[in-house]
Design a protein around this motif. Structure first.
Motif, mmCIF file in Angstrom:
data_model
loop_
_atom_site.group_PDB
_atom_site.id
_atom_site.type_symbol
_atom_site.label_atom_id
_atom_site.label_comp_id
_atom_site.label_asym_id
_atom_site.label_seq_id
_atom_site.Cartn_x
_atom_site.Cartn_y
_atom_site.Cartn_z
ATOM 1 N N VAL A 157 0.833 -1.200 0.000
ATOM 2 C CA VAL A 157 0.000 0.000 0.000
ATOM 3 C C VAL A 157 0.868 1.251 0.000
ATOM 4 C CG1 VAL A 157 -2.011 -1.058 1.092
ATOM 5 C CG2 VAL A 157 -0.189 -0.121 2.519
ATOM 6 N N LEU A 158 0.262 2.350 -0.359
ATOM 7 C CA LEU A 158 0.960 3.629 -0.437
ATOM 8 C C LEU A 158 1.362 4.145 0.942
ATOM 9 C CD1 LEU A 158 1.881 5.849 -2.420
ATOM 10 C CD2 LEU A 158 -0.320 6.963 -2.014
ATOM 11 N N VAL A 159 0.446 4.020 1.933
ATOM 12 C CA VAL A 159 0.685 4.577 3.270
ATOM 13 C C VAL A 159 0.619 3.467 4.309
ATOM 14 C CG1 VAL A 159 -0.047 6.290 4.969
ATOM 15 C CG2 VAL A 159 -0.421 6.736 2.540
ATOM 16 N N GLY A 160 1.652 3.329 5.111
ATOM 17 C CA GLY A 160 1.667 2.328 6.176
ATOM 18 C C GLY A 160 0.665 2.649 7.272
ATOM 19 N N ASP A 161 0.407 1.675 8.126
ATOM 20 C CA ASP A 161 -0.553 1.864 9.215
ATOM 21 C C ASP A 161 0.099 2.446 10.472
ATOM 22 O OD1 ASP A 161 -3.036 1.682 10.650
ATOM 23 O OD2 ASP A 161 -2.280 -0.160 11.570
ATOM 24 N N ASP A 162 1.287 1.984 10.817
ATOM 25 C CA ASP A 162 1.935 2.427 12.056
ATOM 26 C C ASP A 162 2.512 3.827 11.912
ATOM 27 O OD1 ASP A 162 1.391 0.049 13.359
ATOM 28 O OD2 ASP A 162 3.332 -0.852 12.845
ATOM 29 N N ILE A 163 2.157 4.675 12.856
ATOM 30 C CA ILE A 163 2.694 6.029 12.912
ATOM 31 C C ILE A 163 3.618 6.110 14.129
ATOM 32 C CG2 ILE A 163 2.180 8.491 13.076
ATOM 33 C CD1 ILE A 163 0.965 7.215 10.592
ATOM 34 N N LYS A 164 4.882 6.405 13.892
ATOM 35 C CA LYS A 164 5.836 6.608 14.984
ATOM 36 C C LYS A 164 5.789 8.079 15.364
ATOM 37 C CE LYS A 164 8.858 3.003 13.287
ATOM 38 N NZ LYS A 164 10.149 2.715 12.642
ATOM 39 N N ILE A 165 5.587 8.327 16.648
ATOM 40 C CA ILE A 165 5.502 9.698 17.157
ATOM 41 C C ILE A 165 6.738 9.979 17.995
ATOM 42 C CG2 ILE A 165 4.175 11.291 18.592
ATOM 43 C CD1 ILE A 165 1.728 9.428 18.036
ATOM 44 N N THR A 166 7.384 11.107 17.731
ATOM 45 C CA THR A 166 8.529 11.536 18.527
ATOM 46 C C THR A 166 8.289 12.976 18.972
ATOM 47 O OG1 THR A 166 9.703 12.235 16.535
ATOM 48 C CG2 THR A 166 10.197 10.046 17.372
ATOM 49 N N ILE A 167 8.546 13.204 20.242
ATOM 50 C CA ILE A 167 8.319 14.532 20.812
ATOM 51 C C ILE A 167 9.580 14.959 21.549
ATOM 52 C CG2 ILE A 167 6.904 15.911 22.387
ATOM 53 C CD1 ILE A 167 4.711 13.712 22.021
ATOM 54 N N GLU A 168 10.085 16.133 21.213
ATOM 55 C CA GLU A 168 11.125 16.773 22.013
ATOM 56 C C GLU A 168 10.472 18.027 22.573
ATOM 57 O OE1 GLU A 168 12.024 16.583 18.489
ATOM 58 O OE2 GLU A 168 12.970 14.639 18.602
ATOM 59 N N LEU A 169 10.528 18.183 23.886
ATOM 60 C CA LEU A 169 9.860 19.345 24.449
ATOM 61 C C LEU A 169 10.617 19.941 25.611
ATOM 62 C CD1 LEU A 169 7.818 18.991 27.251
ATOM 63 C CD2 LEU A 169 7.022 17.206 25.733
ATOM 64 N N GLN A 170 10.326 21.199 25.802
ATOM 65 C CA GLN A 170 10.880 21.949 26.922
ATOM 66 C C GLN A 170 9.708 22.603 27.640
ATOM 67 O OE1 GLN A 170 14.428 24.443 26.311
ATOM 68 N NE2 GLN A 170 13.219 26.121 27.144
ATOM 69 N N VAL A 171 9.754 22.586 28.969
ATOM 70 C CA VAL A 171 8.721 23.263 29.762
ATOM 71 C C VAL A 171 9.368 24.367 30.602
ATOM 72 C CG1 VAL A 171 7.164 21.276 29.853
ATOM 73 C CG2 VAL A 171 8.847 21.568 31.653
ATOM 74 N N ASN A 172 8.573 25.416 30.810
ATOM 75 C CA ASN A 172 8.972 26.575 31.601
ATOM 76 C C ASN A 172 7.887 26.823 32.650
ATOM 77 O OD1 ASN A 172 10.932 26.933 29.549
ATOM 78 N ND2 ASN A 172 9.579 28.297 28.428
ATOM 79 N N PRO A 173 8.242 27.400 33.801
ATOM 80 C CA PRO A 173 7.205 27.697 34.791
ATOM 81 C C PRO A 173 6.143 28.643 34.217
ATOM 82 C CG PRO A 173 9.391 28.146 35.673
ATOM 83 C CD PRO A 173 9.560 27.825 34.225
ATOM 84 N N ALA A 174 4.894 28.394 34.544
ATOM 85 C CA ALA A 174 3.791 29.229 34.049
ATOM 86 C C ALA A 174 3.808 30.586 34.749
ATOM 87 C CB ALA A 174 2.454 28.545 34.296
#
Length: 174
Positions: A157-174
């Protein structure tokens, strides 16, 4: 509980999906907001919330991005957001966690667990404490109603089923 905001200028929510059974298409979303309520140095009691604007999908190909925004995929007019709300966080090692929560895409809600690593903390040039994380997870796009596809002449098929998600994030005090 202390509230921390996701620093969108230092955060990336990326994904990869198999294309034509031979390569990967990578992309990301640029419209992200979210919070961590709790201690980012020990996530076990924290509550994490993400909201992603689906119209901000970017695969570096305008035609593909427009197709992904259409009702064949994300249907951004009807479903403008992807959300994630943590429900359980388990420490699995030093600075490592399994973060489980409710992921909602196209109105479909499923549990997903991300492997999360706290990558460090420090003070930025303005003296504000920041904390960084990396997260990885995988979902079946079909389980969220993202079922459009085309069969290839050569099989597969053209598009696979499994989606790999990667997140790089930074948090700061609100």
């Amino acid at each position: 509980m202390t509230k921390w905001n996701i620093d969108v200028t230092h955060t990336n929510v990326g994904f990869a999906v198999r294309h034509m059974m031979v390569s990967n298409v990578r992309g990301n979303f640029t419209g992200i907001e979210g919070t961590v309520d709790g201690d980012p140095n020990n996530l076990t009691d924290a509550k994490i919330h993400f909201n992603i604007d689906t119209s901000t999908i970017n695969t570096s190909n305008e035609d593909r991005d427009n197709h992904l925004r259409s009702d064949d995929f994300f249907d951004v007019e009807k479903y403008p957001n992807i959300t994630f709300d943590s429900t359980d966080i388990v420490e699995t090692g030093e600075d490592e966690y399994d973060v489980t929560g409710d992921l909602t895409i196209k109105g479909v809600n499923k549990k997903i667990t991300f492997k999360v690593t706290r990558t460090g903390s420090g003070k930025n040039p303005w003296g504000v404490e920041v904390v960084g994380f990396e997260a990885e997870g995988k979902v079946s796009r079909k389980e969220f109603g993202l079922t459009w596809n085309q069969t290839l002449e050569t099989g597969g098929v053209l598009v696979g089923d499994d989606i790999k998600i990667t997140i790089e994030l930074q948090v700061n005090p609100a």
